[in-house]
Design an enzyme around this catalytic site. Structure first.
Site, mmCIF file in Angstrom:
data_model
loop_
_atom_site.group_PDB
_atom_site.id
_atom_site.type_symbol
_atom_site.label_atom_id
_atom_site.label_comp_id
_atom_site.label_asym_id
_atom_site.label_seq_id
_atom_site.Cartn_x
_atom_site.Cartn_y
_atom_site.Cartn_z
ATOM 1 N N ARG A 62 0.823 -1.219 0.000
ATOM 2 C CA ARG A 62 0.000 0.000 0.000
ATOM 3 C C ARG A 62 0.853 1.263 0.000
ATOM 4 N NH1 ARG A 62 -3.585 2.469 4.522
ATOM 5 N NH2 ARG A 62 -5.204 3.569 3.330
ATOM 6 N N HIS A 94 0.349 4.470 -2.455
ATOM 7 C CA HIS A 94 0.116 5.836 -1.964
ATOM 8 C C HIS A 94 1.267 6.774 -2.305
ATOM 9 C CE1 HIS A 94 -3.405 5.119 1.060
ATOM 10 N NE2 HIS A 94 -3.525 4.382 -0.030
ATOM 11 N N ASP A 95 2.440 6.232 -2.562
ATOM 12 C CA ASP A 95 3.544 7.067 -3.064
ATOM 13 C C ASP A 95 3.275 7.424 -4.533
ATOM 14 O OD1 ASP A 95 5.977 8.400 -3.299
ATOM 15 O OD2 ASP A 95 7.115 6.562 -3.715
ATOM 16 N N VAL A 107 0.520 10.003 -5.895
ATOM 17 C CA VAL A 107 0.649 11.405 -5.494
ATOM 18 C C VAL A 107 1.914 11.979 -6.126
ATOM 19 C CG1 VAL A 107 0.739 12.982 -3.535
ATOM 20 C CG2 VAL A 107 -0.532 10.834 -3.345
ATOM 21 N N GLY A 132 3.563 10.919 -8.580
ATOM 22 C CA GLY A 132 4.495 9.898 -9.059
ATOM 23 C C GLY A 132 5.242 9.166 -7.952
ATOM 24 N N GLU A 175 2.896 14.337 3.360
ATOM 25 C CA GLU A 175 1.743 13.506 3.014
ATOM 26 C C GLU A 175 1.302 12.554 4.119
ATOM 27 O OE1 GLU A 175 2.943 11.705 -0.766
ATOM 28 O OE2 GLU A 175 3.436 13.703 -1.535
ATOM 29 N N ASN A 192 -3.827 8.711 4.703
ATOM 30 C CA ASN A 192 -2.596 8.151 5.271
ATOM 31 C C ASN A 192 -2.524 8.198 6.795
ATOM 32 O OD1 ASN A 192 -1.589 7.659 2.686
ATOM 33 N ND2 ASN A 192 -0.559 9.653 2.559
ATOM 34 N N HIS A 215 -6.444 -5.964 -2.146
ATOM 35 C CA HIS A 215 -7.209 -6.144 -0.912
ATOM 36 C C HIS A 215 -7.464 -7.612 -0.610
ATOM 37 C CE1 HIS A 215 -8.822 -1.692 -0.972
ATOM 38 N NE2 HIS A 215 -7.512 -1.778 -0.823
ATOM 39 N N THR A 216 -6.752 -8.487 -1.255
ATOM 40 C CA THR A 216 -6.719 -9.897 -0.867
ATOM 41 C C THR A 216 -5.784 -10.104 0.320
ATOM 42 O OG1 THR A 216 -6.445 -12.156 -1.696
ATOM 43 C CG2 THR A 216 -4.848 -10.558 -2.486
ATOM 44 N N ASP A 266 -9.784 -9.290 3.180
ATOM 45 C CA ASP A 266 -10.192 -10.589 2.613
ATOM 46 C C ASP A 266 -10.480 -11.504 3.792
ATOM 47 O OD1 ASP A 266 -10.302 -13.207 1.750
ATOM 48 O OD2 ASP A 266 -8.348 -13.186 0.751
ATOM 49 N N ASP A 302 -3.961 -14.354 -3.058
ATOM 50 C CA ASP A 302 -4.692 -15.259 -3.948
ATOM 51 C C ASP A 302 -5.863 -14.495 -4.563
ATOM 52 O OD1 ASP A 302 -6.471 -14.893 -1.861
ATOM 53 O OD2 ASP A 302 -6.166 -16.890 -1.006
HETATM 54 C C1 HEM Z 1 -9.497 1.028 -5.719
HETATM 55 C C2 HEM Z 1 -9.381 2.008 -4.854
HETATM 56 C C3 HEM Z 1 -8.863 1.797 -3.458
HETATM 57 C C4 HEM Z 1 -9.445 2.240 -2.321
HETATM 58 C C5 HEM Z 1 -10.715 3.068 -2.219
HETATM 59 C C6 HEM Z 1 -8.645 1.763 -1.219
HETATM 60 C C7 HEM Z 1 -8.903 2.022 0.106
HETATM 61 C C8 HEM Z 1 -8.282 1.394 1.156
HETATM 62 C C9 HEM Z 1 -8.634 1.577 2.529
HETATM 63 C C10 HEM Z 1 -9.718 2.519 3.052
HETATM 64 C C11 HEM Z 1 -7.853 0.750 3.271
HETATM 65 C C12 HEM Z 1 -7.867 0.596 4.789
HETATM 66 C C13 HEM Z 1 -7.165 1.785 5.402
HETATM 67 C C14 HEM Z 1 -7.339 1.877 6.900
HETATM 68 O O1 HEM Z 1 -8.033 1.071 7.502
HETATM 69 O O2 HEM Z 1 -6.732 2.761 7.483
HETATM 70 C C15 HEM Z 1 -6.988 0.065 2.361
HETATM 71 C C16 HEM Z 1 -6.051 -0.862 2.721
HETATM 72 C C17 HEM Z 1 -5.164 -1.448 1.842
HETATM 73 N N1 HEM Z 1 -5.023 -1.118 0.507
HETATM 74 FE FE1 HEM Z 1 -6.344 -0.077 -0.607
HETATM 75 N N2 HEM Z 1 -7.597 1.048 -1.716
HETATM 76 C C18 HEM Z 1 -7.682 1.046 -3.074
HETATM 77 C C19 HEM Z 1 -6.781 0.488 -3.946
HETATM 78 C C20 HEM Z 1 -5.608 -0.122 -3.554
HETATM 79 C C21 HEM Z 1 -4.504 -0.422 -4.429
HETATM 80 C C22 HEM Z 1 -4.446 -0.079 -5.905
HETATM 81 C C23 HEM Z 1 -3.560 -1.045 -3.654
HETATM 82 C C24 HEM Z 1 -2.198 -1.548 -4.040
HETATM 83 C C25 HEM Z 1 -1.718 -1.601 -5.278
HETATM 84 C C26 HEM Z 1 -4.095 -1.137 -2.326
HETATM 85 C C27 HEM Z 1 -3.497 -1.789 -1.276
HETATM 86 C C28 HEM Z 1 -4.019 -1.872 -0.006
HETATM 87 C C29 HEM Z 1 -3.520 -2.773 1.007
HETATM 88 C C30 HEM Z 1 -2.470 -3.838 0.798
HETATM 89 C C31 HEM Z 1 -4.225 -2.485 2.182
HETATM 90 C C32 HEM Z 1 -4.014 -3.117 3.553
HETATM 91 C C33 HEM Z 1 -2.868 -2.368 4.230
HETATM 92 C C34 HEM Z 1 -2.493 -2.848 5.613
HETATM 93 O O3 HEM Z 1 -2.993 -3.857 6.110
HETATM 94 O O4 HEM Z 1 -1.619 -2.175 6.214
HETATM 95 N N3 HEM Z 1 -5.312 -0.539 -2.290
HETATM 96 N N4 HEM Z 1 -7.253 0.486 1.082
#
Ligand code: HEM
Ligand SMILES: *[C@@H]1O[C@H](CO)[C@@H](O)[C@H](O)[C@H]1NC(C)=O
Ligand SMILES: *[C@@H]1O[C@H](CO)[C@@H](O)[C@H](O)[C@H]1NC(C)=O
Length: 320
Positions: free
Chosen positions: A64, A68-69, A72, A74, A90, A96, A195-196, A240, A248
């Site tokens: 993640r 997030h880098d 924003v 690039g 940021e 964040n 989000h898997t 997940d 997966d």
């Molecule tokens: C499609 C739009 C997306 C939205 C709206 C979104 C939103 C979020 C939110 C709200 C969380 C939880 C944050 C928290 O509880 O503080 C999250 C977690 C996460 N996101 Fe996304 N996300 C998106 C796309 C992505 C993408 C493109 C990636 C990576 C390429 C990603 C990777 C992750 C990962 C791995 C987590 C879990 C992080 C952890 O456990 O520390 N997400 N995301």
């Protein structure tokens, strides 16, 4: 050279030239550190392996961090800069704050690389490689990380707030947030498959839990135990529910039975244009992993600083 012009025909050729120059200056390479720091990739890989084996979720957090880098201004390491008395970065932007993690792992890797090859490996590249190694450590497919990004000397809290998609977005909002960065809807679905793995805080999915109808009833009931209608904002649940530490395709299978945790997750399978892609990834894990890897390479190419732009930070948390 002026890459903005308003007169008609010259403007076309000028923008073509600017585009080509932009491509050339943004060229990254898989072998960028082969002679300047031959142990760079193995150093990052073993640090990520050990971080992920002590806490599997760290793999999700590092993935993640790269997202997030990159979204924003690039992939320039801007997210790593600490706020100071006279600098707002940021880290405390809404998506964040109290959420993004993995900074200590990046610091550990940076200090190991500074002792092996001082001033050579950028923080932005460390984040890109750590994201890939995290996915691989949790069972995803590998990809070649193109390298040679340099680190920013600035960061933008307002750009972070504007460019990182919110979990409240509708399907069309998600499609346009990714389209703004050059991604197709199909790539958006593949990238959402991140989000898997990983966890989310109650505060980001509470409204879905208590107000939405397209959530599996048994799933909602079990989530409510740790995410009450008020309080417990920081309580975590897996994105997940089936296999939160395995890269997966279970995320897509969950969407089909209304077990998407975030509003934005379930939007991908809610009777709209991306349903078919969710079905495809749900039915074929290998296709998902391949498309994901390709989309990650593309994400890693977002506006890198190269050539004489930016710097190689000595400490990822501050400019030199
Ligand atoms: C499609 C739009 C997306 C939205 C709206 C979104 C939103 C979020 C939110 C709200 C969380 C939880 C944050 C928290 O509880 O503080 C999250 C977690 C996460 N996101 Fe996304 N996300 C998106 C796309 C992505 C993408 C493109 C990636 C990576 C390429 C990603 C990777 C992750 C990962 C791995 C987590 C879990 C992080 C952890 O456990 O520390 N997400 N995301
Ligand atoms: C910002 O503040 C730090 C101390 O926190 C100081 O060392 C630095 O010179 C300041 N920079 C500017 C540009 O004012
Ligand atoms: C809810 O989840 C169960 C499995 O836990 C599944 O059998 C059922 O079909 C799901 N309901 C809906 C509406 O998808």
């Amino acid at each position: 050279m002026a890459c903005e012009s308003s007169s008609a025909k010259p403007a076309f050729f000028l923008s073509l030239l600017c585009f080509l120059l932009g491509m050339a200056s943004a060229q990254l390479s898989g072998t960028f550190y082969s002679s300047s720091c031959p142990s760079a990739l193995s150093t990052i890989k073993s640090a990520v392996s050990s971080a992920v084996s002590s806490e599997a979720r760290m793999g999700a957090s590092l993935l993640r961090l790269h997202f997030h880098d990159c979204f924003v201004n690039g992939c320039d390491g801007s997210i790593l800069l600490d706020d100071t008395a006279n600098f707002t970065g940021e880290k405390n932007a809404a998506p964040n704050a109290n959420s993004v993690r993995g900074f200590d792992v990046i610091d550990t890797i940076k200090s190991q690389l500074e002792s092996k090859c001082p001033g050579v490996v950028s923080c932005a590249d460390i984040v890109a490689v750590a994201a890939r190694d995290s996915v691989v450590a949790l069972g995803g497919s590998s990809w070649t990380v193109l390298l040679g990004r340099r680190d920013s000397t600035t960061a933008s809290q307002s750009a972070a707030n504007a460019n990182i998609p919110a979990p409240t977005l509708s399907l069309s909002g998600l499609i346009s947030a990714f389209s703004n960065k050059g991604f197709t809807a199909k790539e958006m679905v593949a990238l959402s498959g991140s989000h898997t793995i990983g966890q989310a805080r109650c505060t980001v999915f509470r409204a879905r839990l208590y107000n939405e109808n397209n959530i599996n009833a048994t799933f909602a009931t079990s989530l409510k135990a740790s995410c009450p209608s008020s309080g417990g904002d920081n309580n975590l649940s897996p994105l997940d529910t089936t296999s939160p530490t395995s890269f997966d395709n279970a995320y897509f299978k969950n969407l089909q039975i209304q077990k998407g945790l975030l509003h934005s997750d379930q939007q991908l399978f809610s009777g709209g244009s991306t349903d078919a892609q969710v079905n495809a990834y749900s039915g074929n894990a290998a296709t998902f992993k391949t498309d994901f890897a390709n989309a990650m390479v593309k994400m890693g190419n977002l506006s890198p600083l190269t050539g004489s732009n930016g710097q190689i930070r000595k400490n990822c948390r501050r400019v030199n």
